[in-house]
Design a protein around this motif. Structure first.
Motif, short mmCIF file in Angstrom:
data_model
loop_
_atom_site.label_atom_id
_atom_site.label_comp_id
_atom_site.label_asym_id
_atom_site.label_seq_id
_atom_site.Cartn_x
_atom_site.Cartn_y
_atom_site.Cartn_z
N TYR A 67 0.81 -1.22 0.00
CA TYR A 67 0.00 0.00 0.00
C TYR A 67 0.84 1.27 0.00
N LEU A 68 2.14 1.11 0.29
CA LEU A 68 2.98 2.30 0.39
C LEU A 68 3.24 2.90 -0.99
N LEU A 72 2.92 8.35 0.49
CA LEU A 72 2.52 7.89 1.81
C LEU A 72 3.71 7.50 2.69
N TRP A 77 7.07 5.38 10.50
CA TRP A 77 7.50 5.68 11.86
C TRP A 77 8.88 5.09 12.09
N GLU A 78 9.48 5.43 13.19
CA GLU A 78 10.79 4.90 13.49
C GLU A 78 10.71 3.38 13.57
N MET A 80 9.99 1.33 11.32
CA MET A 80 8.99 0.68 10.47
C MET A 80 9.67 -0.34 9.56
N GLN A 83 10.30 -3.43 11.45
CA GLN A 83 9.03 -4.13 11.71
C GLN A 83 8.58 -4.91 10.46
N MET A 84 8.68 -4.24 9.31
CA MET A 84 8.22 -4.86 8.07
C MET A 84 9.16 -5.99 7.63
N ARG A 87 8.30 -8.99 9.50
CA ARG A 87 7.08 -9.60 9.01
C ARG A 87 7.34 -10.41 7.73
N LEU B 142 -1.81 1.54 6.32
CA LEU B 142 -0.64 2.12 6.98
C LEU B 142 -0.92 2.33 8.47
N ASP B 145 -1.09 -0.87 10.42
CA ASP B 145 0.26 -1.38 10.68
C ASP B 145 0.93 -0.60 11.79
N ALA B 146 0.74 0.72 11.79
CA ALA B 146 1.35 1.55 12.82
C ALA B 146 0.80 1.17 14.19
N GLU B 148 -0.49 -1.72 14.86
CA GLU B 148 -0.39 -3.18 14.97
C GLU B 148 -1.75 -3.81 15.29
N ARG B 226 2.96 6.78 17.37
CA ARG B 226 3.37 6.76 15.97
C ARG B 226 2.43 7.61 15.10
#
Lengths: 161, 456
Positions: A67-68, A72, A77-78, A80, A83-84, A87, B142, B145-146, B148, B226
């Motif tokens: 989706y990014l 966008l 965020w810091e 991210m 985190q991705m 995943r 988005l 996800d931020a 969670e 976030r």
């Protein structure tokens, strides 16, 4: 000069059911002639058929959420990316590889190789024999070196031409 | 056989065969569209070309006759609005609104869900549903996800809200655009008759969201941070173009409110807005803006109008309307209720665009049967006919919530979720959609009954 004259042998293949981390390790362990690890490998299934190609770009793409968009991604965020990446760990090579492999015939002229790579944005091009079997890989770096050699033929000792 | 008789017999044969050919083309096309074996636009265009080649309709009738032909009012209203939206999209306005809303919800998932539902409904009423969800779904993913949290409930809620919100206005949903054009209704007719009940539905919808998800959606405080750290002003890419877009959108909305007074068709208003914004954008390459018009949707409409036009001409629609009147024995309250529920269920199963394209001439034919002495607006907007139009609009728009394929917005949301790795199964969507469809159609039923029959 033809594709087969500049191609390098393929040392190893990935498999579709390999986890991403294993692909990363395999790629890290194969060094090119310039001493750096290779950045992409073909993928072979259990029947020995090449079914895809995986590059470091595909691994990065697998980490970036679908989706990014540039509109966008500023709202990330810091951590991210971390985190991705976490995943994406569960994905396997088959999920993220490029399935439509563009190949080139071993007898194809270098001009065709260069043109294909630039127009299709490819870093490496598997080379096939007359039966369609993959026999090697042409890398962009090697074609560039070929061009660079011609461009620098008149190079002087002080580094100008 | 005497020559005259045989000529007559041949004539009847031609007419009869025309009847079966027109119906055959339409229903086979519809079956193929439902099966999704061939793209619906290809089916509609080929079906329409057959209607012309087999002379069910003359080209002149298909292109220029209001009764049988393409409804250019619908076509150009859609194209005009699509151009305006295509020019607005890159300004970042929608991302700005979405991020701002999430911050307004202070990063609390349930509050964000409610605010997003309301924003989706409002935007869907003013723009088209597909654009609205297309713009909001990425931001939703988005934000989920931020925080969670599972994005699926958020996305389904948005699809449902867009179909409810789109019901409120003439431009909100394709069925309304089509009904408005055929019944010669204006923007304010929809605002006065449909918007109030849509607001009631949204209130009920929000209460349901709170009850269902209030306890289930949990996040941690550091994750809320976030969201609060995001600066929505960064979304605005082109403030100058944004200002121009908002001015033009404002003019267009005022134009819609007043078009009835000044006797402009809605398409004129939309085309004026599109032309003006194209001019103000200073683009030297209108090619890109025009190429992004959803031509597959536009040609789907064109093909359908011609196929349905063929059925009108051969009398198939007339026959169906007689059957409908016989079924309800001319009782108009019963007719409107049957139309509302049938529309809702049909729209959940089939695309509501072909459905409404078929129902519009059917309703008009029914009106002709009942009031043969009337014509024009007196006929189309007969006081006893109005609740039928509103029932059709409510049923067709709200029925879209009944399945993931019931409305284009649903298809888009399911597709985007799947791409992001969150599969929404058919039954999962149905589990949320069907109860909401039944509740909203039930509210509509009570509303139509009270407003147009009890307190009429």
């Amino acid at each position: 000069m033809k594709a087969r004259d500049v191609m390098s042998p393929i040392e190893d293949y990935l498999a579709p059911d390999m986890p991403i981390c294993e692909a990363v390790i395999r790629m890290r362990n194969i060094k090119r002639h310039h001493g750096l690890p290779i950045k992409g490998m073909p993928v072979k299934n259990e029947k020995g058929k090449v079914v895809g190609i995986l590059s470091i770009k595909d691994i990065m793409r697998a980490v970036i959420p679908s989706y990014l968009s540039p509109d966008l991604s500023m709202f990330s965020w810091e951590h991210m990316l971390e985190q991705m990446t976490d995943r994406a760990k569960d994905k396997v090579v088959g999920d993220i590889m490029v399935q439509d492999v563009i190949t080139i015939d071993g007898d194809a002229p270098l001009m065709v190789c260069a043109d294909l790579m630039i127009k299709k944005g490819l870093q490496r091009l598997p080379v096939t024999d007359e039966n369609g079997t993959i026999i090697g890989m042409v890398y962009m770096r090697d074609i560039y070196n070929f061009i660079a050699d011609i461009l620098t033929k008149g190079e002087k000792a002080n580094g100008t031409c | 056989m005497a020559p005259v008789e045989s000529a007559q017999a041949a004539q009847t044969l031609v007419m009869d065969s025309g009847f079966y050919i027109a119906c055959g083309i339409f229903f086979i096309a519809l079956a193929i569209i439902i099966s999704e074996k061939i793209h619906k636009t290809v089916v509609a265009l080929f079906g329409a070309s057959l209607v012309l080649v087999l002379k069910i309709l003359e080209q002149q009738e298909a292109f220029h006759l209001e009764e049988f032909g393409v409804d250019w009012n619908v076509i150009f209203l859609l194209i005009g609005m699509m151009i305006i939206i295509n020019l607005m999209r890159p300004t970042g306005l929608f991302e700005y609104i979405a991020i701002r809303s999430a911050k307004l919800g202070k990063g609390e998932p349930i509050r964000i869900m409610v605010i997003f539902a309301v924003i989706t409904a409002i935007l869907s009423a003013l723009l088209d549903n597909v654009t609205t969800v297309l713009l909001l779904a990425p931001v939703t993913l988005l934000i989920a996800d931020a925080l969670e949290v599972d994005p699926i409930p958020f996305l389904i809620v948005e699809a449902l809200a867009s179909n409810i919100g789109g019901t409120a206005t003439l431009i909100g949903d394709p069925p309304n655009i089509m009904i408005a054009s055929k019944a010669k209704l204006n923007f304010m007719d929809f605002i006065v008759n449909l918007a109030p009940i849509v607001i009631v539905m949204m209130v009920v919808f929000v209460v349901i969201i709170k009850v269902v998800f209030g306890k289930r959606l949990k996040t941690r405080d550091e994750l809320k941070e976030r969201i609060m750290m995001m600066d929505e002003r960064e979304a605005i890419k082109d403030p100058v173009m944004l200002t121009k877009s908002l001015v033009v959108l404002g003019i267009v909305l005022i134009g819609f409110v007043l078009h009835g007074v000044f006797h402009y068709e809605p398409a004129t208003v939309a085309l004026f807005g599109a032309g003006l914004l194209l001019l103000l954008s200073g683009t030297r390459e209108p090619h890109h803006v025009l190429a992004e018009v959803e031509w597959t949707v536009i040609f789907f409409f064109i093909g359908l109008f011609i196929m349905v036009g063929g059925m009108v001409k051969v009398g198939a629609i007339g026959l169906m309307s007689q059957k409908m009147l016989a079924l309800t024995q001319g009782n108009l309250f019963a007719t409107s209720m049957v139309i509302m529920w049938f529309s809702a269920i049909a729209s959940a199963v089939v695309d509501n665009i072909p459905y409404v394209a078929t129902m519009n001439p059917l309703v008009i034919d029914m009106a002709r049967e009942m009031w043969p002495e009337l014509s024009g607006k007196d006929l189309l907007q007969h006081a006893d006919l109005m609740p039928i139009w509103w029932s059709l609009a409510l049923g067709a728009c709200l029925g879209g919530n009944g399945s993931p394929i019931g409305a284009s917005a649903n298809v888009i949301v399911v597709g985007m979720a799947e791409k992001a790795g969150h599969r929404i199964s058919f039954m999962k969507f149905v589990a949320y959609g069907v109860p909401i469809m039944f509740i909203t159609v039930f509210i509509s039923m009570v509303y139509v009954w009270l407003r147009y029959y009890v307190f009429a």
